[in-house]
Every structure is written in structure tokens, then in C-alpha cells.
Design a protein around this motif. Structure first.
Motif, short mmCIF file in Angstrom:
data_model
loop_
_atom_site.label_atom_id
_atom_site.label_comp_id
_atom_site.label_asym_id
_atom_site.label_seq_id
_atom_site.Cartn_x
_atom_site.Cartn_y
_atom_site.Cartn_z
N GLU A 236 0.80 -1.10 0.05
CA GLU A 236 0.09 -0.27 -0.09
C GLU A 236 0.81 0.93 0.43
N SER A 237 0.64 2.09 -1.27
CA SER A 237 1.46 3.21 -1.10
C SER A 237 1.03 4.36 -0.32
N GLY A 256 21.99 -1.49 -4.76
CA GLY A 256 22.10 -1.67 -5.81
C GLY A 256 20.66 -1.85 -7.05
N LEU A 257 19.74 -1.28 -6.84
CA LEU A 257 18.93 -1.85 -7.37
C LEU A 257 18.60 -1.25 -8.85
N PRO A 258 18.01 -1.48 -10.24
CA PRO A 258 17.87 -1.22 -10.93
C PRO A 258 17.50 0.18 -10.76
N TRP A 259 18.49 1.23 -11.47
CA TRP A 259 17.08 2.78 -12.11
C TRP A 259 15.58 2.57 -12.10
N GLN A 260 15.35 1.72 -12.78
CA GLN A 260 14.30 1.75 -13.34
C GLN A 260 12.92 0.91 -12.62
N SER A 261 13.70 0.60 -11.34
CA SER A 261 13.27 0.18 -9.81
C SER A 261 11.95 1.03 -9.72
N SER A 262 11.06 0.10 -9.73
CA SER A 262 9.75 0.99 -8.79
C SER A 262 9.77 0.56 -6.82
N ASP A 263 8.28 1.42 -6.00
CA ASP A 263 7.81 0.53 -5.28
C ASP A 263 7.17 -0.79 -4.94
N GLN A 264 6.82 -0.76 -5.67
CA GLN A 264 5.84 -2.33 -6.48
C GLN A 264 7.02 -3.48 -6.97
N ASP A 265 8.39 -3.28 -7.16
CA ASP A 265 9.43 -3.96 -8.03
C ASP A 265 10.13 -4.02 -6.00
N ILE A 266 9.89 -2.95 -5.81
CA ILE A 266 11.03 -3.28 -4.43
C ILE A 266 10.01 -4.22 -3.50
N ALA A 267 8.80 -3.90 -3.25
CA ALA A 267 7.85 -4.97 -2.37
C ALA A 267 7.81 -6.03 -3.03
N ILE A 275 5.69 -4.57 4.71
CA ILE A 275 6.04 -3.03 4.72
C ILE A 275 5.03 -2.57 4.68
N ALA A 276 5.50 -1.77 5.48
CA ALA A 276 4.62 -0.52 6.42
C ALA A 276 3.69 0.18 4.81
N VAL A 280 8.22 2.10 1.39
CA VAL A 280 9.42 2.05 0.71
C VAL A 280 9.67 3.74 0.34
N ALA A 281 10.87 4.03 0.03
CA ALA A 281 11.26 5.33 -0.75
C ALA A 281 12.45 5.19 -1.23
N LEU A 282 12.11 5.71 -2.65
CA LEU A 282 13.71 5.09 -3.46
C LEU A 282 14.79 6.86 -3.28
N CYS A 283 16.17 6.29 -3.30
CA CYS A 283 16.65 7.27 -2.97
C CYS A 283 17.15 8.16 -4.26
N LEU A 284 17.69 9.72 -3.72
CA LEU A 284 17.26 10.40 -5.13
C LEU A 284 19.30 10.74 -4.95
N ASN A 285 19.51 11.22 -6.19
CA ASN A 285 21.06 12.03 -5.95
C ASN A 285 21.55 13.84 -6.36
N ALA A 286 22.09 13.86 -6.19
CA ALA A 286 22.27 15.15 -6.54
C ALA A 286 21.59 15.78 -7.00
N GLN A 287 21.21 15.47 -8.04
CA GLN A 287 20.90 15.57 -9.68
C GLN A 287 19.21 15.36 -9.42
N GLY A 288 18.75 14.78 -8.35
CA GLY A 288 17.55 14.32 -8.68
C GLY A 288 17.11 13.25 -9.29
N ARG A 289 18.48 12.45 -9.34
CA ARG A 289 17.30 11.46 -10.69
C ARG A 289 18.13 9.99 -9.29
N ARG A 290 17.51 8.65 -10.10
CA ARG A 290 17.36 7.87 -8.42
C ARG A 290 18.91 7.25 -8.71
N ASN A 291 19.34 7.19 -7.19
CA ASN A 291 20.71 6.22 -6.92
C ASN A 291 21.09 5.13 -6.92
N GLY A 292 20.38 4.02 -7.08
CA GLY A 292 20.36 3.12 -6.94
C GLY A 292 19.95 2.10 -5.36
N GLU A 293 19.50 2.88 -4.74
CA GLU A 293 19.35 3.25 -3.46
C GLU A 293 18.00 3.21 -3.40
#
Length: 738
Positions: A236-237, A256-267, A275-276, A280-293
Motif C-alpha cells: 500500500e502506497s 544496487g537496485l535497477p534504476w528503473q525499479s519502482s516501489d512495487q518492484d521493491i515490495a 512493509i508498512a 518504500v522510499a527511493l533515494c535520489l542523488n544530487a541531480q534528482g535522479r535515482r541512485n539505486g538505493e
């Protein structure tokens, strides 16, 4: 499930890998299912079933295949003691057979219809069946989404027992049930994590568990099996507030997550664990792109500990690292305070798509038309809620960032929208990604609260009277600055570009400057043997194109002569151009201060910079601030790009052929030597007629010392004695640089 069930199906599983407390930790396939039906009301046992699953041998070697065949033949010869033995060719077939046989046994017993699984611990359901089924996209029967943990039920009547140390054999010992403990399951023995459980041990385990269940149902305990454990069927989001309290023992960090993975993929990767909501919170780098974490929040510490056992399990072809994290880490990423985001994310069961690269003038109507064109030539994917289903991201001053989030009502519409990836809106192509509620919060937090790239605060020098920190013009210009280099250019390409002038390069004199991300910045500094050769190289090579790198995207290279001090200024975060070289009126605070690139690795020592201002003079001129000039203030730990030590050079450079010769100054430039004479006259023509007098003149010559008795002299014109000719004569004593 709160009422007493009619039947319990005591279940035990075995994989082709580790067993016991390490079951499921090695991602091995399920090879054996053993179960027995227990009539709760009548306290009777049903038939003992064993289901063997042939493992998928397509990816195994021939040697491994032969070993499995031998082991399977030995199992058939010895027998396991089960009443009914069946086989299945795949996990999907095995789960369907299990569900069918369990339903038939319940119907034939005729004492009720409700049935629930019962296992020894959490691993059999959460770490074996659900993860493997999720990785193979297999639909799991409903009976596997609820179960009783025999250890937890036993602890209800024996509160003093240690839940983590319980197993079927010490529970049977506490209940005075005679049982033979196999050597490999002896608690006193050291367990082997790679040991595979024999088939007959699994049957014996089920028989022991069934005896424990009957003992708990009988007097004096008379245990009622209710409140079974549940496995979440769907993630549940949701949103998370920064004011919410998150326990440190419930959060993990996946890397080490694929950059295109979503919260459903992680779940799906953590399938079997709860999972609460919005956890699921995807981390972004300094440029606002997903960093694989990603940071994942579970409902309890028990589920967090089970998630840590999936360290280096695979998502597709990538293995995922799993580490502990804190609640503060999760709130930094997923927590939000924006009411606009809360309104946008308040709708349930919505699919979020992120748009990146929008024109700054894009409107709601253009976005709606992008997904649902009116010409009918392209497929349409209607946005849920129309304009209310679009959220533009803005900077704090209201300027658009080029990002937006769009809601879609179902997965079908979202997939249709994602197929428009890199289609054109206006004159720009638009990038589309499947997003999450936590990513919406994170992007809004980043853009609305602080800059994406942390920068150093304005230097304290800016509070002093404005004066130039640029090196004085006319210094020895024995260096070259190459600007506009192709990003693919190497040091060898630069040497080829210089041609005959490459022989005039000083030892260790080529410095390629990298940006903060470690990528080429397009700039390079070269220390030449003499100023004459540097000037000749700049005149001959200026605006030439590098040979070997010509093409549609080739660029000419600008070549300028410069001094070592000017090179040091640029490398310390300032900017240098022709205007700056000849105009000596710009302070360092106006040079576009940015986190400095660097010239040399920090392991090489340099001559310490001399004090640019004597202590007595600093105290006299600026009592509280002069000390800051003598010892620059260390920045707080939150600023990542300036170290707290005096060493300001970091390893952002590639050098040739060994560490380069570097400027000897750090941060500030030494003043030019004092005048040889004790005094002299300086003529300043061009003064304004409306000058306010000596005060303005003193401010204009800030940094000089003059003789107070005869330091200033106005000259008057021949026609009007009262009208100055805008000329000042001054007798300087020495130069003081701040």
C-alpha cells in the motif's frame, strides 16, 4: 482470523540448500513439502502427505544434475515414511496440488471447513514459498497468506521461553513428548548452514509438530489457535509526515537496485514480509535522479531481521545489498510537509508517473494533450482527475523545475503513458518514469527547501570593504589555459594538440580539471617552460579543433596564456576571463564561488602560505574580523565540499606523468613585494566633481598606507581656484592585501 479454526495443516518445507535457521537465506529452490491435517475439535490426525518438487535443472551443470539424480534415486529406495507421496514438475504445479489435496482432506473429514497452516517459525512461509513464487511470477493460493507460528503459540503458555531459541524438539521436551533428535538438528551441535535436510527428517519434523499441537490443545493448556499471522498481499502506497516517529529497528537500506525499479518492484523483492504503508522510499542523488538505493520500513523488528537475511539476493540479474538503517534516514527521504503534495497523494490506488524535462512554460492543458492527443493518431491514456491529477514542481521562488508528477487510474493507463517516453512536447523530448509517493515527497523537499548541490556559505571577506582578490596583472604568464575541450579528450590528445609545444611543458605540468561529479569539465591547465613559448602556443593554437576528435559535435579549443596565480584562482573556485585579467576591481565573493575542484592529490605537501596581513595591522584595521582572515573559519560538518582542515585541495584531478607542481598558496594570494622606496607619488586623474571629500578618497585607496601629514593633495585648475581638476596626489608607503 480471531475464532478457533476447525483444522490445522502442520506444514514443513525443505529446499535444495540450507536448512534450520538458515532456511531460505541462499535462494535455493523448494524441493519438498510435507504436511499433516490436525482436527482441532476432535484432536485427531489425518494422513501424512509428502510432495516432492523436481528442481529446475536448466541452469545447472551436468555434474550437479547427476548428483541430484543420484540423491533422488536414494530417496525413492529408502522411503520417507509418509502415507501419501506425490511429485510435481514445478513450484506452480506443487502449490496447486497442495491446495487441492488440502481441500479434499478437509471436505472428506466433514468436521468443518475453516483451515489454517501451522509452521515451526516464520521461514517456511515468508522466506521460502513467497519469495520464490514472486521471483517466478507465480500466483500463490490464498491458504499461504495466513498461518500460525507454533513457536509463538507455545510462548503464550510458556512466557519464560526464548522465542529465538525455540524449535520443535525443545518444545516437545517441555511438553514431555518423547522424540528422537537427529544429530544434524541437535541444538548442542554446531549447525552447518550449507547442510541439506534429508527427506525422512522432514517427515519426522511434521510428526513431532503434530504431537505438540495435540498437546497444546489438550488439558491443562487447552490452547485456542486464534489471531494468525498474516502475509500482506499487496503493498500500500501512502505518505509519511516528518513529524511521524519511526523506530530505528524497522528500517533497512537496499542498495544496487535497477534504476528503473519502482516501489512495487521493491515490495516484490521483499514478498512475504509486511512493509508498512508507504514504507518504500527511493533515494535520489544530487541531480534528482535515482541512485539505486531505497529505504524500506517494515511493520516490526521481526520482519526487518528477516529482510536482512535477503542480503545479496537477486532482483533479475542484479544482487541487492541489504543493510540496517535508522528511522531518521527514512524520514529524511520519505517525510514531507507540503500540503500540496498531501492533497495530490491523498487519492488511493493511483499509479504515479514522473515527467522530466518539461519546458518551463508547460501548462496543465499541454500535459493533458500530451497523454490524450485529440487527433486520434496516437493511443490515449487519460490522466486521473484531469488538472487535479498533475503536480508541477517549483523552486521556492516559483520558477518551474521542468519536473511534474501525473496520476493514472490503473496500471494499463500507466503503461500506456510510459510508452510515450522521449516523445516531444513543444520542442523538448520528455522522459517518463514510474514513480512513488515517497519520491514525490523527496523531490518536493529537495527543490523547495535547499539547493540540490550543497554550496559553501558566502565568505566573510564579503563583509569587508570591497577590494580585489584577483592576482595583479602583469605577472609571469608562463601557463596555458585550454577551455572548451571535448569531454572525451585525454592527456594524450592534449599533447598531440600542442604539437611542437609539448616539448616545452614542465615536468608534471598538465592538469586536467574535473567537476564535482568526477567528470571532465572541459578545462585544462598547462605549465610551460617560459612565458614566450606560452604566448606563441596561444597565438598559434587558439580556436583550433583537436585532430582525431573532429566530427558533427567537434568544438574548437580556446587557448589563453595565464599565470600560476590565475590558475590557482580558478582552481580555488573563482572564475577568470579576459575582463577579470585586466580589471582589478572584483572581489572573490563575486567570482561565482563554487565547491573547488582541485589541483593535486592531498597526499602531496606544499609550502604553507605566508600570512598576507601582519597580526598587528589586522587587529588595528578590523579588530573582530581580522582574526578570521588570519585563520579561516572551518565550515560546519553539513557542508560536504570544504574540509575542516586548512588543506583545501581534494583529489579531483588527473595528472601527467606524475603529481604536478602546484601553487604554494591556499585560499589567499600573497601580496606583491613592498615598494623599494619609502615613498612616492601616485596621480589619480578622473575624480568626480561631486566628490564628498577625503572620506571617499580614503575608501577608494583602501589597502594603501599614506603619510597623514602630507598624504593627500588636491590640485586646482588655473581658471577657478575653488574648483578641483579632479586630480589626487598621494604618497604611498606600502601595499597591504586583504
Amino acid at each position: 482470523m480471531t475464532a478457533q479454526v476447525d483444522y490445522l495443516a502442520v506444514l514443513f518445507t525443505a529446499t535444495s540448500g540450507a536448512s534450520g535457521e538458515f532456511l531460505g537465506s541462499d535462494e535455493k529452490e523448494l524441493v519438498q513439502l510435507v504436511w499433516q491435517l490436525v482436527d482441532v475439535k476432535n484432536k485427531k490426525l489425518g494422513r501424512l502427505h509428502e510432495l516432492l518438487i523436481k528442481p529446475d535443472l536448466s541452469d545447472l551443470t551436468e555434474e550437479k544434475e547427476e548428483e541430484d539424480v543420484v540423491e533422488e534415486g536414494a530417496e525413492e529406495e529408502n522411503g520417507s515414511g509418509a502415507d501419501c507421496v506425490t511429485t510435481a514438475a514445478s513450484l506452480e504445479e506443487a502449490l496447486n496440488q497442495f491446495h487441492l489435496q488440502l481441500t479434499n482432506d478437509v471436505n472428506s473429514a466433514g468436521a468443518g471447513t475453516s483451515v489454517c497452516l501451522c509452521t515451526d517459525g516464520q521461514l517456511h512461509i515468508r522466506q521460502v514459498i513467497h519469495p520464490e513464487a514472486a521471483s517466478k511470477n507465480i500466483l500463490v493460493p490464498d491458504c499461504f497468506y495466513s498461518f500460525f507460528d507454533l513457536r509463538k503459540e507455545f510462548k503464550k503458555n510458556f512466557p519464560m521461553s526464548d522465542l529465538k531459541a525455540l524449535n520443535a524438539y525443545n518444545m516437545s521436551e517441555s511438553l514431555s513428548i518423547p522424540v528422537d533428535v537427529p544429530p544434524m538438528l541437535d541444538p548442542s551441535a554446531t549447525p552447518d548452514p550449507s547442510a541439506t535436510l534429508p527427506a525422512e527428517i522432514a517427515v519426522q519434523q511434521v510428526q513431532t509438530m503434530a504431537s505438540i499441537v495435540l498437546a497444546l490443545l489438550s488439558e491443562p493448556t487447552c490452547l485456542i489457535f486464534s489471531n494468525s499471522d498474516r502475509v500482506s498481499e499487496k503493498f500500500e502506497s501512502g505518505t509519511c509526515s516528518k513529524m511521524e516517529k519511526v523506530c530505528d529497528n524497522m528500517v533497512i537500506r537496499a542498495r544496487g537496485l535497477p534504476w528503473q525499479s519502482s516501489d512495487q518492484d521493491i515490495a516484490r523483492f521483499f514478498r512475504g514480509l509486511n512493509i508498512a504503508k508507504g514504507g518504500v522510499a527511493l533515494c535520489l542523488n544530487a541531480q534528482g535522479r535515482r541512485n539505486g538505493e531505497a529505504l524500506v520500513r517494515f511493520v516490526s523488528e521481526e520482519h526487518r531481521d528477516l529482510a536482512l537475511q535477503r542480503h545479496k539476493h537477486h532482483m533479475g540479474n542484479r544482487y541487492i545489498e541489504v543493510y540496517k538503517a535508522t528511522g531518521e534516514d527514512f524520514l529524511k527521504i520519505a517525510g514531507g510537509t507540503s500540503n500540496e503534495a498531501a492533497m495530490f497523494l491523498s487519492r488511493e490506488d493511483q499509479i504515479i508517473v514522473r515527467m522530466r524535462g518539461l519546458p518551463f512554460t508547460a501548462t496543465h492543458e499541454q500535459v493533458l494533450s500530451f497523454f490524450s492527443p485529440e487527433d486520434g493518431l496516437k493511443e490515449t491514456c487519460p490522466v486521473s482527475g484531469g488538472k487535479d491529477g498533475i503536480l508541477f514542481v517549483h523552486y521556492p521562488d516559483g520558477r518551474p523545475t521542468g519536473d511534474a508528477f501525473v496520476l493514472f487510474a490503473c496500471e494499463e493507463h500507466a503503461q500506456c503513458a510510459l510508452r510515450k517516453h522521449k516523445e516531444i512536447l513543444g520542442r523538448r523530448y520528455i522522459e517518463l518514469f514510474k514513480s512513488t509517493a515517497a519520491e514525490v515527497q523527496q523531490v518536493l523537499n529537495r527543490y523547495s527547501s535547499a539547493p540540490l548541490i550543497p554550496v559553501a556559505p558566502a565568505p566573510l571577506v564579503s563583509v569587508l570593504p570591497a577590494m580585489s582578490l584577483l592576482p595583479p596583472p602583469g605577472g609571469l604568464r608562463d601557463c596555458l589555459r585550454l577551455r572548451g575541450l571535448p569531454y572525451a579528450a585525454t592527456i594524450e590528445d592534449i599533447l598531440t594538440f600542442l604539437g611542437e609545444f609539448a616539448h616545452d611543458i614542465r615536468p608534471h605540468g598538465v592538469h586536467m580539471v574535473l567537476n564535482q561529479q568526477g567528470r571532465p569539465s572541459g578545462d585544462c591547465f598547462i605549465q610551460m617552460a617560459s612565458a614566450e613559448r606560452a604566448l606563441q602556443a596561444s597565438q598559434r593554437l587558439h580556436k583550433h579543433v583537436m585532430s582525431g576528435l573532429r566530427g558533427a559535435n567537434s568544438r574548437y579549443v580556446e587557448v589563453f596564456p595565464c599565470s600560476a596565480e590565475e590558475m590557482g584562482l580558478v582552481l580555488m573556485g573563482g572564475s577568470l576571463s579576459h575582463t577579470h585579467t585586466h580589471t582589478h576591481i572584483r572581489s572573490r565573493s563575486g567570482t561565482g564561488l563554487s565547491p573547488p575542484p582541485c589541483l593535486s592529490p592531498p597526499s602531496y605537501s606544499f609550502t604553507p602560505a605566508p600570512h598576507v596581513l601582519p597580526t598587528e595591522a589586522a587587529a588595528a584595521l578590523y579588530p573582530p574580523i581580522g582574526q578570521v582572515l588570519l585563520a579561516p573559519r572551518p565550515l560546519p560538518p553539513g557542508h560536504a565540499y570544504y574540509p575542516n582542515t586548512a588543506q583545501l585541495y581534494m583529489n579531483y584531478t588527473a595528472y601527467y606523468p606524475s603529481p604536478p607542481g602546484s601553487p604554494t598558496t591556499v585560499g589567499f594570494f600573497p601580496s606583491p613585494p613592498s615598494l623599494s622606496s619609502q615613498g612616492g607619488l601616485v596621480r589619480m586623474p578622473g575624480l568626480t566633481y561631486n566628490s564628498n571629500g577625503v572620506k571617499d578618497l580614503i575608501n577608494a585607496v583602501q589597502g594603501y598606507q599614506y603619510a597623514p601629514e602630507d598624504g593627500l593633495l588636491h590640485t586646482h585648475g588655473p581658471m577657478h581656484a575653488h574648483d578641483p581638476t579632479r586630480t589626487l596626489l598621494m604618497q604611498p608607503k606600502e601595499w597591504v592585501c586583504i
